[in-house]
Every structure is written in C-alpha cells, then in structure tokens.
Design a protein around this motif. Structure first.
Motif, PDB file in Angstrom:
ATOM      1  N   ASP A  46      -5.932 -59.803  75.813  1.00  0.00           N
ATOM      2  CA  ASP A  46      -6.395 -58.786  74.871  1.00  0.00           C
ATOM      3  C   ASP A  46      -7.237 -59.500  73.813  1.00  0.00           C
ATOM      4  O   ASP A  46      -6.924 -60.637  73.446  1.00  0.00           O
ATOM      5  CB  ASP A  46      -5.188 -58.091  74.217  1.00  0.00           C
ATOM      6  N   PRO A  47      -8.318 -58.870  73.322  1.00  0.00           N
ATOM      7  CA  PRO A  47      -9.162 -59.561  72.329  1.00  0.00           C
ATOM      8  C   PRO A  47      -8.402 -60.041  71.101  1.00  0.00           C
ATOM      9  O   PRO A  47      -8.619 -61.160  70.617  1.00  0.00           O
ATOM     10  CB  PRO A  47     -10.208 -58.502  71.968  1.00  0.00           C
ATOM     11  N   ALA A  48      -7.483 -59.212  70.582  1.00  0.00           N
ATOM     12  CA  ALA A  48      -6.731 -59.631  69.396  1.00  0.00           C
ATOM     13  C   ALA A  48      -5.810 -60.808  69.729  1.00  0.00           C
ATOM     14  O   ALA A  48      -5.633 -61.726  68.910  1.00  0.00           O
ATOM     15  CB  ALA A  48      -5.920 -58.460  68.851  1.00  0.00           C
ATOM     16  N   SER A  49      -5.249 -60.805  70.931  1.00  0.00           N
ATOM     17  CA  SER A  49      -4.382 -61.906  71.339  1.00  0.00           C
ATOM     18  C   SER A  49      -5.181 -63.194  71.493  1.00  0.00           C
ATOM     19  O   SER A  49      -4.727 -64.277  71.090  1.00  0.00           O
ATOM     20  CB  SER A  49      -3.681 -61.554  72.657  1.00  0.00           C
ATOM     21  N   TRP A  50      -6.372 -63.083  72.068  1.00  0.00           N
ATOM     22  CA  TRP A  50      -7.240 -64.254  72.209  1.00  0.00           C
ATOM     23  C   TRP A  50      -7.594 -64.829  70.837  1.00  0.00           C
ATOM     24  O   TRP A  50      -7.556 -66.049  70.632  1.00  0.00           O
ATOM     25  CB  TRP A  50      -8.507 -63.879  72.971  1.00  0.00           C
ATOM     26  N   ASP A  51      -7.911 -63.944  69.892  1.00  0.00           N
ATOM     27  CA  ASP A  51      -8.251 -64.413  68.549  1.00  0.00           C
ATOM     28  C   ASP A  51      -7.074 -65.148  67.907  1.00  0.00           C
ATOM     29  O   ASP A  51      -7.258 -66.171  67.226  1.00  0.00           O
ATOM     30  CB  ASP A  51      -8.661 -63.232  67.675  1.00  0.00           C
ATOM     31  N   GLU A  52      -5.859 -64.641  68.117  1.00  0.00           N
ATOM     32  CA  GLU A  52      -4.686 -65.294  67.541  1.00  0.00           C
ATOM     33  C   GLU A  52      -4.413 -66.642  68.220  1.00  0.00           C
ATOM     34  O   GLU A  52      -4.030 -67.611  67.563  1.00  0.00           O
ATOM     35  CB  GLU A  52      -3.459 -64.388  67.660  1.00  0.00           C
ATOM     36  N   LEU A  53      -4.590 -66.690  69.546  1.00  0.00           N
ATOM     37  CA  LEU A  53      -4.377 -67.945  70.261  1.00  0.00           C
ATOM     38  C   LEU A  53      -5.367 -69.007  69.794  1.00  0.00           C
ATOM     39  O   LEU A  53      -4.972 -70.136  69.441  1.00  0.00           O
ATOM     40  CB  LEU A  53      -4.515 -67.728  71.765  1.00  0.00           C
ATOM     41  N   THR A  54      -6.642 -68.666  69.749  1.00  0.00           N
ATOM     42  CA  THR A  54      -7.647 -69.650  69.347  1.00  0.00           C
ATOM     43  C   THR A  54      -7.531 -69.975  67.858  1.00  0.00           C
ATOM     44  O   THR A  54      -7.735 -71.122  67.444  1.00  0.00           O
ATOM     45  CB  THR A  54      -9.060 -69.145  69.668  1.00  0.00           C
ATOM     46  N   GLY A  55      -7.154 -68.965  67.059  1.00  0.00           N
ATOM     47  CA  GLY A  55      -6.963 -69.218  65.634  1.00  0.00           C
ATOM     48  C   GLY A  55      -5.795 -70.158  65.383  1.00  0.00           C
ATOM     49  O   GLY A  55      -5.857 -71.009  64.492  1.00  0.00           O
ATOM     50  N   GLY A  56      -4.732 -70.008  66.166  1.00  0.00           N
ATOM     51  CA  GLY A  56      -3.594 -70.905  66.032  1.00  0.00           C
ATOM     52  C   GLY A  56      -3.954 -72.329  66.395  1.00  0.00           C
ATOM     53  O   GLY A  56      -3.545 -73.283  65.722  1.00  0.00           O
ATOM     54  N   LEU A  57      -4.732 -72.481  67.462  1.00  0.00           N
ATOM     55  CA  LEU A  57      -5.192 -73.817  67.838  1.00  0.00           C
ATOM     56  C   LEU A  57      -6.074 -74.407  66.744  1.00  0.00           C
ATOM     57  O   LEU A  57      -5.959 -75.597  66.400  1.00  0.00           O
ATOM     58  CB  LEU A  57      -5.937 -73.760  69.174  1.00  0.00           C
ATOM     59  N   ASP A  58      -6.959 -73.577  66.188  1.00  0.00           N
ATOM     60  CA  ASP A  58      -7.813 -74.047  65.089  1.00  0.00           C
ATOM     61  C   ASP A  58      -6.975 -74.550  63.915  1.00  0.00           C
ATOM     62  O   ASP A  58      -7.298 -75.570  63.290  1.00  0.00           O
ATOM     63  CB  ASP A  58      -8.731 -72.917  64.612  1.00  0.00           C
ATOM     64  N   ALA A  59      -5.883 -73.835  63.617  1.00  0.00           N
ATOM     65  CA  ALA A  59      -5.025 -74.232  62.499  1.00  0.00           C
ATOM     66  C   ALA A  59      -4.375 -75.590  62.737  1.00  0.00           C
ATOM     67  O   ALA A  59      -4.013 -76.289  61.776  1.00  0.00           O
ATOM     68  CB  ALA A  59      -3.952 -73.167  62.270  1.00  0.00           C
ATOM     69  N   LEU A  60      -4.256 -75.965  64.008  1.00  0.00           N
ATOM     70  CA  LEU A  60      -3.717 -77.282  64.360  1.00  0.00           C
ATOM     71  C   LEU A  60      -4.809 -78.348  64.447  1.00  0.00           C
ATOM     72  O   LEU A  60      -4.526 -79.497  64.806  1.00  0.00           O
ATOM     73  CB  LEU A  60      -2.979 -77.210  65.702  1.00  0.00           C
ATOM     74  N   GLY A  61      -6.051 -77.950  64.132  1.00  0.00           N
ATOM     75  CA  GLY A  61      -7.165 -78.883  64.244  1.00  0.00           C
ATOM     76  C   GLY A  61      -7.621 -79.069  65.680  1.00  0.00           C
ATOM     77  O   GLY A  61      -8.233 -80.091  66.007  1.00  0.00           O
ATOM     78  N   LEU A  62      -7.341 -78.090  66.536  1.00  0.00           N
ATOM     79  CA  LEU A  62      -7.694 -78.170  67.952  1.00  0.00           C
ATOM     80  C   LEU A  62      -8.651 -77.050  68.308  1.00  0.00           C
ATOM     81  O   LEU A  62      -8.697 -76.004  67.650  1.00  0.00           O
ATOM     82  CB  LEU A  62      -6.440 -78.054  68.826  1.00  0.00           C
ATOM     83  N   SER A  63      -9.381 -77.258  69.377  1.00  0.00           N
ATOM     84  CA  SER A  63     -10.222 -76.216  69.944  1.00  0.00           C
ATOM     85  C   SER A  63      -9.676 -75.846  71.304  1.00  0.00           C
ATOM     86  O   SER A  63      -9.116 -76.698  72.013  1.00  0.00           O
ATOM     87  CB  SER A  63     -11.663 -76.710  70.081  1.00  0.00           C
ATOM     88  N   VAL A  64      -9.844 -74.578  71.677  1.00  0.00           N
ATOM     89  CA  VAL A  64      -9.412 -74.178  73.011  1.00  0.00           C
ATOM     90  C   VAL A  64     -10.123 -75.001  74.085  1.00  0.00           C
ATOM     91  O   VAL A  64      -9.592 -75.222  75.177  1.00  0.00           O
ATOM     92  CB  VAL A  64      -9.622 -72.662  73.214  1.00  0.00           C
ATOM     93  N   ARG A  65     -11.318 -75.488  73.772  1.00  0.00           N
ATOM     94  CA  ARG A  65     -12.081 -76.298  74.742  1.00  0.00           C
ATOM     95  C   ARG A  65     -11.408 -77.640  75.027  1.00  0.00           C
ATOM     96  O   ARG A  65     -11.739 -78.305  76.009  1.00  0.00           O
ATOM     97  CB  ARG A  65     -13.503 -76.513  74.230  1.00  0.00           C
ATOM     98  N   GLU A  66     -10.469 -78.050  74.154  1.00  0.00           N
ATOM     99  CA  GLU A  66      -9.770 -79.320  74.344  1.00  0.00           C
ATOM    100  C   GLU A  66      -8.521 -79.187  75.214  1.00  0.00           C
ATOM    101  O   GLU A  66      -7.897 -80.194  75.557  1.00  0.00           O
ATOM    102  CB  GLU A  66      -9.358 -79.892  72.987  1.00  0.00           C
ATOM    103  N   VAL A  67      -8.119 -77.957  75.554  1.00  0.00           N
ATOM    104  CA  VAL A  67      -6.876 -77.771  76.302  1.00  0.00           C
ATOM    105  C   VAL A  67      -6.995 -78.449  77.662  1.00  0.00           C
ATOM    106  O   VAL A  67      -7.941 -78.216  78.415  1.00  0.00           O
ATOM    107  CB  VAL A  67      -6.553 -76.273  76.457  1.00  0.00           C
ATOM    108  N   HIS A  68      -6.019 -79.290  77.969  1.00  0.00           N
ATOM    109  CA  HIS A  68      -6.032 -80.073  79.207  1.00  0.00           C
ATOM    110  C   HIS A  68      -5.372 -79.336  80.365  1.00  0.00           C
ATOM    111  O   HIS A  68      -5.796 -79.457  81.527  1.00  0.00           O
ATOM    112  CB  HIS A  68      -5.313 -81.403  78.963  1.00  0.00           C
ATOM    113  N   GLY A  69      -4.330 -78.565  80.079  1.00  0.00           N
ATOM    114  CA  GLY A  69      -3.618 -77.870  81.144  1.00  0.00           C
ATOM    115  C   GLY A  69      -2.818 -76.706  80.603  1.00  0.00           C
ATOM    116  O   GLY A  69      -2.556 -76.599  79.396  1.00  0.00           O
TER     117      GLY A  69
END
Length: 358
Positions: A46-69
């Motif tokens: 869901d778009p809102a879920s995607w925003d929360e997932l990527t936003g959470g990663l951003d808060a950790l200093g990570l990008s979704v593009r860095e996810v290894h697995g």
C-alpha cells in the motif's frame, strides 16, 4: 507511537501500517549484516505502508536501495506484500519456506475467478447460508476478482531450509519451521547473546506464530485445486484433505517453547520475554476451546453452525462479512483436530456435512 524501535545488537523494528485492519501495523524487523541490512518481512503493499517502511529506514540512516535481503516468515500480504517492490528498488533477494512459496506460485498461476469459485463451493460445503455466499458469486460475475490481496505476490529467489542457518554475513540466524498459521510459516532464531544479557538462548523473530496477546488465526490450508472434488468429499462424510493445521500449530508451539529464548520479537504488538510461559497459555487456550467445542457437538452441527456458537471477540451478529469466512475456517480446523484425535466424527449421509462428539 514511535515508528522505529531499537532492540540492540543491530536489530530494529519498524511499524508499517495495515490499511483498514484492527491489527494496525506489522513490525518489520531490520537486521544489520556485514553485507547490508536484511528485512524480516516487509508489510502490506500500500502506498502509505511503503512510505512508512522507507521512512523508517531513512530514520536509521539507511536507504531501501541498500537492503541486501528479505526473509519472509510467511506469505500473508501484511508480511510479504512489499517484498517485490523492495527487490525492485534494491536488487535484494527474497527467501521463503518452500511450502509457502508453493502457495504464492499457485495463487499467481490461478485465474482470480478460481478463488471466488473455490470459496463459494467451500462455504456451501460447510453449511453457509445462501445470503452469505451470494456476494462472492456477484463479485465474480461483475469481474471484481483482482481486488483480492496477494494475487501477484513476488516469487522468492531463495528457499528457507528448516534447521539451517541463513546465509547472512556476520550473523547466526537459524530457520525453524512452524506450520499452522500457514503451511510454510517459519520462526527465525538469532543464536547470539542478548544485547542486554537477558537469560536465555538468543532472540526469536516469531512472525505470527507466537504473539504476546493474540492467538493467531489457525484455519484450514486453502487450495483452489481442491474445488472440483470438494463437494464430493463432503457428501461422502469427510473433509477434502487430511491436513491438520491446528495439530501442526500445537506441535510447532511445543518446539518453540523448548528453545529457551531470552526474548521474542513478533510481527505484531510488541517484544516480550517468557516465551515458554506464553506457549503454555496458548496450549491451554486451544485445549479449552477444543473441550468447549465438544460440548457444542453433543448435537450434530455443520462447521458454519459451530462457528456461529463459538466464542469470539464480539457477538456473531457483529462480526463483519470477511471475518466470518475466517471464523468458519478456524472452526473447521478445530473440528479437523477433534476428528484426528478420535473425539468427533462426521455424521454419514449429511450434506452439508455435520459433526458430532464421540
């Protein structure tokens, strides 16, 4: 509430919302590895879920593009829904147990209408009234089949093999097969000292198998390929297959209880300790429920009639349409268990089939 929770030792959880669902959110866990972050589950597509997932990663200093697995505990859309999009953005691999991969593949390859036909026939076979089945037939006739979640879930790249360590650089994460909620549900045992040195053996990503305040749904494993033989099987006084999801779940619970983990990191609610105590509560809960159902089955009942009489979190009249389908599947799973134990049996010649205590 805070979207990101740090659990120590290179583990965090992100609250990813589930739209229009009383559960509220899925806890997606982030595990730091020497090759980059690995996600345990991903949340609803869901778009809102995607925003929360990527936003959470951003808060950790990570990008979704860095996810290894991505490691999936089970195929349900609030866990596996965003896996494909994560893979598209990052090139990450997706791992899942073979039994749930088979469900994903079968769902993708089946015409959407097949699922509506299957559900309609299944509900008729267990005694659902025609006014409950009619909306399914209407939805199929109107071509509204593609609204079902999970019809095009991502096929995984890797198989989770029970008992084996996953290939995660610098971490010891062992897969434990825990069927019941789904045929291929897995828990993941992080075999490392607890960062706060709590007593016990590591931590457990428990998915939906072990939750602190909820008994997970245990229904029959659904397979639209059963549809052509469903009515015949029930007319002959027996279920369409010999699977026993509740028996699987109870056996799996006992295995988890013997692990002696220090802490459980579930996919819903919150982290907790005393896994063995929670396992005992759930085992007792299901034994009490089975005993209660035997009392109800003093008179022959269809699974639908049994579901109407069971105790839920609200009166049957207030249970929404879709939740009634889940409830009757749970009633079927409990009846299946009673039959397996020799404590109930189908009444020969009844259609829809009724069951009675013995």
């Amino acid at each position: 509430m805070t979207q990101v929770t740090e659990h120590g030792g290179g583990v965090w959880s992100l609250r990813v919302p589930i739209p229009d669902n009383p559960l509220g959110h899925t806890l997606v866990h982030v595990l730091d590895t020497d090759r980059g972050p690995v996600l345990v589950d991903t949340g609803w597509d869901d778009p809102a879920s995607w925003d929360e997932l990527t936003g959470g990663l951003d808060a950790l200093g990570l990008s979704v593009r860095e996810v290894h697995g991505v490691v999936i505990t089970h195929h349900h859309p609030d866990h596996h829904g965003l896996s494909g999009r994560v893979r598209e953005e990052s090139g990450a691999w997706i791992a899942m147990h073979a039994a749930d991969t088979a469900v994903v593949r079968r769902t993708r390859e089946s015409e959407p209408g097949t699922w509506f036909d299957y559900l309609a026939r299944k509900l008729a076979a267990v005694g659902a009234p025609e006014d409950h089945i009619a909306p399914l037939r209407a939805a199929r006739a109107a071509g509204r089949m593609r609204t079902l979640p999970g019809l095009r879930s991502a096929l995984p790249d890797r198989e989770i093999v029970p008992g084996e360590l996953l290939d995660l650089a610098g971490r010891r994460l062992r897969a434990i097969w825990t069927p019941g909620h789904t045929p291929g549900h897995v828990c993941l045992h992080l075999e490392e000292e607890h960062p706060s040195r709590l007593p016990g053996h590591g931590r457990l990503f428990s998915g939906d198998h072990l939750l602190p305040g909820i008994s997970p749904h245990i229904g029959l494993y659904e397979d639209p390929d059963e549809s052509p033989k469903l009515s015949t099987s029930f007319e002959q006084g027996g279920p369409p297959s010999e699977t026993d999801p509740l028996g699987d779940y109870l056996d799996s619970l006992e295995r988890i209880g013997r692990l002696g983990v220090a802490e459980v990191l579930p996919a819903h609610q919150h982290a907790f300790t005393d896994a063995a105590g929670r396992v005992r509560e759930l085992l007792d809960h299901h034994e009490e429920r089975l005993t209660g159902l035997l009392a109800l089955l003093a008179t022959p009942l269809t699974p639908w009639q049994l579901a109407e009489r069971m105790e839920w979190n609200r009166p049957w009249e207030q249970i929404p349409y879709g939740s009634r389908n889940i409830a009757v599947s749970e009633a079927e799973a409990h009846v299946r268990r009673l039959v397996k134990l020799g404590r109930a049996e189908p009444v020969p010649g009844t259609a829809p089939v009724t069951y009675v205590a013995v």
